[in-house]
Enzyme design. Structure first.
Site, short mmCIF file in Angstrom:
data_model
loop_
_atom_site.label_atom_id
_atom_site.label_comp_id
_atom_site.label_asym_id
_atom_site.label_seq_id
_atom_site.Cartn_x
_atom_site.Cartn_y
_atom_site.Cartn_z
NE ARG A 130 -2.15 -8.21 -13.30
CZ ARG A 130 -1.90 -7.94 -14.59
NH1 ARG A 130 -2.27 -8.79 -15.52
NH2 ARG A 130 -1.28 -6.85 -14.92
CE1 TYR A 144 7.16 5.09 -7.70
CE2 TYR A 144 6.69 6.39 -9.66
CZ TYR A 144 7.19 5.24 -9.07
OH TYR A 144 7.72 4.27 -9.86
N PRO A 145 2.65 9.50 -7.44
CG PRO A 145 1.88 11.73 -7.23
CD PRO A 145 2.83 10.72 -6.61
CG MET A 146 3.04 7.69 -13.05
SD MET A 146 4.22 6.50 -13.74
CE MET A 146 4.57 7.22 -15.34
CG ASN A 147 0.72 13.67 -14.88
OD1 ASN A 147 -0.19 13.05 -14.33
ND2 ASN A 147 0.92 14.97 -14.71
CE LYS A 148 3.18 6.03 -19.25
NZ LYS A 148 2.38 5.04 -19.97
CG HIS A 171 6.48 -0.41 -18.15
ND1 HIS A 171 7.00 0.50 -17.26
CD2 HIS A 171 5.41 -1.00 -17.52
CE1 HIS A 171 6.29 0.46 -16.14
NE2 HIS A 171 5.33 -0.43 -16.27
CD GLN A 184 2.99 -4.48 -11.24
OE1 GLN A 184 3.48 -5.33 -10.50
NE2 GLN A 184 2.57 -4.77 -12.45
CB SER A 222 10.14 5.73 -17.26
OG SER A 222 9.15 4.85 -16.80
#
Ligand code: VOV
Length: 251
Positions: A130, A144-148, A171, A184, A222
């Protein structure tokens, strides 16, 4: 101060989005264009061999919409190798007719939220796979990029490990209900790029991306904490597919 999560890192990843200047491309004479395509294919062939020796992975995709035309995804053990492949492309003749509307530099990351304390994840070969994944050969990709979020009460980085673990469990359960339909690869980019994570999804049914992302939007981690950058969706390209994308209907 809340406790930082323990993360495990694997291969470094470079998402290289390219846009083609079609006017410039069409103005080049056909035999020169053919030569430029061949030079690109030879380089791609070289990039693909990393998978044979498990020294990395490579994927190429046609991107829909106005944001890009092509996406090359490189996974390599070191960031230096990613720099080399970037420069290798830029030195090709075909690079002169492309621009880079977007790129993302990150590293495959697994966090310890769902690993029972006291276990040594590295003793599990599946765990290593993995961290050093071969890109799934599905027909479609979504990136896509993401933030918390770090805003008032909704500050992910101020929550306790237990609160974060609980949400990541939920999640993970949603994610697992898509097993067999989507894969993913989550890559960490803190310190490397403008967003905290890159999300790369792979499926043979593009609608699965929509269903999964929608379902996750309703899940607390999310819904409360997710902040998202631009979405890209693409179709996997074989060498023949790339050749016809560059050659068909060009006068
Ligand atoms: C396709 C399914 C799927 C599955 C099974 C899955 C499972 C899991 C598990 C079990 C874990 C925790 C351990 C680890 O592996 O790190 C994660 C971790 C993570 N995920 Fe995930 N995720 C999926 C899918 C999936 C999606 C679609 C997204 C985007 C979210 C959305 O709203 O658009 C995402 C994001 C993340 C992120 C940013 C992290 C790191 C968070 C952190 O704070 O460290 N993820 N994820």
């Amino acid at each position: 101060m809340s406790q930082a999560v323990n993360t495990y890192e694997g291969w470094f990843v470079y998402h290289d989005f390219r846009k083609i200047d079609w006017n410039k491309w069409k103005s080049i004479n056909p035999s020169k264009r053919e030569q430029m395509i061949q030079e690109l294919l030879d380089t791609i062939q070289e990039w693909s061999t990393v998978e044979d020796n498990r020294k990395g992975s490579f994927g190429q995709y046609a991107i829909l919409g106005h944001k890009a035309d092509l996406l090359f995804v490189h996974l390599r053990p070191t960031i230096d190798e990613l720099n080399e492949v970037k420069l290798q492309f830029d030195k090709l003749d075909i690079a002169d007719v492309t621009s880079t509307p977007y790129s993302f530099t990150s590293v495959v990351e697994l966090s310890s939220y769902t690993i029972p304390p006291g276990t040594d994840p590295f003793s599990d070969p599946a765990f290593r796979e993995r961290l050093e994944p071969i890109l799934p050969k599905t027909q479609y990709v979504c990136f896509y990029p993401m933030n918390k979020r770090r805003l008032g009460e909704d500050n992910w980085y101020m929550l306790s490990v237990e609160e974060r673990r609980k949400m990541m469990k939920s999640h993970g359960m949603i994610g697992r209900s898509y097993a067999g339909r989507v894969r993913q690869i989550i890559t960490g980019a803190i310190g490397f790029d403008d967003w905290e994570w890159g999300v790369s999804l792979f499926s043979d049914d593009p609608l699965t991306f929509k269903k999964l992302v929608t379902e996750m939007r309703f899940d607390e981690v999310s819904a409360r904490f997710g902040e998202f950058g631009p979405f890209y969706v693409g179709c996997r390209l074989t060498s023949d597919g790339l050749t016809s994308l560059l050659s068909d209907n060009i006068k």
